[in-house]
Write an enzyme that holds these catalytic residues in place. Structure first.
Site, mmCIF file in Angstrom:
data_model
loop_
_atom_site.group_PDB
_atom_site.id
_atom_site.type_symbol
_atom_site.label_atom_id
_atom_site.label_comp_id
_atom_site.label_asym_id
_atom_site.label_seq_id
_atom_site.Cartn_x
_atom_site.Cartn_y
_atom_site.Cartn_z
ATOM 1 N N ASP A 151 0.802 -1.231 0.000
ATOM 2 C CA ASP A 151 0.000 0.000 0.000
ATOM 3 C C ASP A 151 0.833 1.279 0.000
ATOM 4 O O ASP A 151 0.419 2.309 0.538
ATOM 5 C CB ASP A 151 -0.986 0.009 1.174
ATOM 6 C CG ASP A 151 -1.886 -1.218 1.149
ATOM 7 O OD1 ASP A 151 -2.305 -1.605 0.056
ATOM 8 O OD2 ASP A 151 -2.141 -1.788 2.220
ATOM 9 N N HIS B 194 -4.418 -2.084 -6.569
ATOM 10 C CA HIS B 194 -3.564 -0.968 -7.025
ATOM 11 C C HIS B 194 -4.448 0.161 -7.522
ATOM 12 O O HIS B 194 -5.239 -0.026 -8.443
ATOM 13 C CB HIS B 194 -2.634 -1.455 -8.146
ATOM 14 C CG HIS B 194 -1.557 -2.373 -7.649
ATOM 15 N ND1 HIS B 194 -0.548 -2.857 -8.447
ATOM 16 C CD2 HIS B 194 -1.326 -2.868 -6.409
ATOM 17 C CE1 HIS B 194 0.251 -3.624 -7.709
ATOM 18 N NE2 HIS B 194 -0.205 -3.649 -6.474
HETATM 19 P P1 IMP Z 1 -3.374 -12.959 2.031
HETATM 20 O O1 IMP Z 1 -2.170 -12.881 1.162
HETATM 21 O O2 IMP Z 1 -4.601 -12.352 1.407
HETATM 22 O O3 IMP Z 1 -3.630 -14.330 2.559
HETATM 23 O O4 IMP Z 1 -3.070 -12.061 3.325
HETATM 24 C C1 IMP Z 1 -1.960 -12.289 4.173
HETATM 25 C C2 IMP Z 1 -1.507 -10.969 4.794
HETATM 26 O O5 IMP Z 1 -0.958 -10.137 3.770
HETATM 27 C C3 IMP Z 1 -2.632 -10.165 5.419
HETATM 28 O O6 IMP Z 1 -2.102 -9.445 6.523
HETATM 29 C C4 IMP Z 1 -3.032 -9.208 4.312
HETATM 30 O O7 IMP Z 1 -3.648 -8.044 4.801
HETATM 31 C C5 IMP Z 1 -1.681 -8.912 3.695
HETATM 32 N N1 IMP Z 1 -1.772 -8.529 2.277
HETATM 33 C C6 IMP Z 1 -1.992 -9.336 1.223
HETATM 34 N N2 IMP Z 1 -1.992 -8.631 0.072
HETATM 35 C C7 IMP Z 1 -1.764 -7.357 0.410
HETATM 36 C C8 IMP Z 1 -1.616 -6.135 -0.348
HETATM 37 O O8 IMP Z 1 -1.682 -6.112 -1.587
HETATM 38 N N3 IMP Z 1 -1.393 -4.994 0.368
HETATM 39 C C9 IMP Z 1 -1.287 -5.008 1.709
HETATM 40 N N4 IMP Z 1 -1.392 -6.112 2.455
HETATM 41 C C10 IMP Z 1 -1.632 -7.284 1.810
#
Ligand code: IMP
Ligand code: MG
Length: 337
Positions: free
Chosen positions: A13, A43
């Site tokens: 982010d 994005h």
């Molecule tokens: P997952 O990859 O959706 O299983 O999430 C695992 C961790 O990574 C969580 O804390 C999510 O909030 C974080 N996360 C996954 N993708 C993003 C992203 O694009 N931006 C910020 N955090 C992310």
């Protein structure tokens, strides 16, 4: 000629999509490649023509430069319905869009399966189904893009496309998530995503020969944020986040983002080493110093931001070349040589 990788230093982010779209226009890039995990990314940027919010979870946001071709590379897991929706919503000419035939597919049940998993609740997953799709790939039972009839018009061999384009033109690799969310290299396991999110992993996702890589732009958010659970250095109190007008919500889940009061410079030094950053972009400068909002003039950079730039350069030995100052695409100042 050659490729530029955009990578986020911390927990995501920091504005990778905006940087990718900005560079695609500045460099008139021939190709933008989406690398990183999957649809857990959001994005986004505001464009001025007319003022509108643009947000992608699959296609590179670099599509905002109309002549740039778009590739989702083999390391990214694909949700066909989201890609097709983004093509339609953004009025993207279909011949610009390419998907590597080896991409894993996020099946309809994947998100639900994640929601039913206690551990995914515990770590604060976005529940996009990306993790399930990756685990199916590891077990070698997963469906690939080549198995989906509705993706047929877009299928390519990304190895040929990426390497030919980088040899003969300008390529941007739009990474996703953040280096500290990396599955294997981050110390915060299990509070990580389902793949590495570093320069080397994005190169691998993109099937690009490292010799064609020119620039690694590391995005450092002035007041870093994090969605989901797990350790966060110098965490700011929620009240302070609200009082200072620093409230942000995750694009994919709508959750309130947690925030650091300052950059962890020791951590940054390590991340710079790991990623081989050649440049640093300081983003969300307007959150650290509200008088920076929307500034586009190098001569107007405030002492606070100048001081941070000097500190980051002293700690990392890498030049800060960009300052991002607001939510619009051109809220950006080039401060490199
Ligand atoms: P997952 O990859 O959706 O299983 O999430 C695992 C961790 O990574 C969580 O804390 C999510 O909030 C974080 N996360 C996954 N993708 C993003 C992203 O694009 N931006 C910020 N955090 C992310
Ligand atoms: Mg990968």
């Amino acid at each position: 000629m050659g490729a530029t990788i955009i990578v986020d230093a911390f927990w995501g982010d920091a504005g990778k999509g905006k940087m990718s779209a900005y560079l695609a226009r500045e460099l008139n890039a021939d190709l933008a490649i989406r690398a990183g995990t999957g649809t857990n990314a959001g994005h986004s940027v505001f464009t001025e023509d007319p003022y509108s919010f643009r947000c992608n979870r699959m296609l590179p946001l670099a599509h905002l430069n109309e002549s740039t071709e778009l590739l989702i590379s083999s390391g990214v897991v694909v949700d066909p319905s989201i890609v097709l929706d983004e093509i339609i919503t953004n009025h993207i000419v279909t011949k610009r869009v390419m998907i590597d035939y080896r991409c894993s597919i996020i099946e309809e049940y994947a998100s639900l399966q994640e929601k039913m998993h206690n551990n995914m609740q515990r770590i604060g997953s976005t529940m996009s189904g990306s993790g399930i799709a990756r685990s199916e790939r590891v077990m070698r039972v997963g469906k690939l893009a080549r198995d989906c009839s509705n993706l047929k018009p877009f299928l390519v061999d990304g190895i040929d496309i990426a390497n030919n384009m980088a040899k003969n033109g300008t390529v941007i690799i739009e990474g996703s998530q953040g280096s500290m969310l990396s599955l294997y290299s981050s110390p915060r396991y299990p509070y990580v995503t389902s793949d590495n999110c570093n320069t080397a992993s994005f190169l691998d996702d993109a099937s690009l020969n490292w010799q064609l890589l020119d620039r690694v732009i590391l995005l450092v958010k002035c007041l870093p944020t994090c969605v989901g659970n797990g350790p966060l250095p110098y965490e700011m109190d929620t009240k302070e986040i609200q009082n200072r007008g620093l409230v942000e919500h995750g694009i994919v889940t709508g959750r309130l983002k947690r925030r650091s009061e300052e950059i962890d410079f020791e951590l940054l030094r390590k991340i710079v080493t790991l990623n081989g950053a050649t440049e640093i972009a300081l983003t969300f400068c307007d959150q650290l110093d509200t008088t920076m909002v929307g500034l586009r003039d190098k001569s107007k950079v405030t002492n606070t931001i100048r001081h941070l730039k000097n500190t980051v350069e002293a700690v990392t030995n890498v030049p800060v070349t960009f300052l991002s100052t607001g939510k619009f695409l051109y809220d950006m100042i080039y401060v490199g040589e």
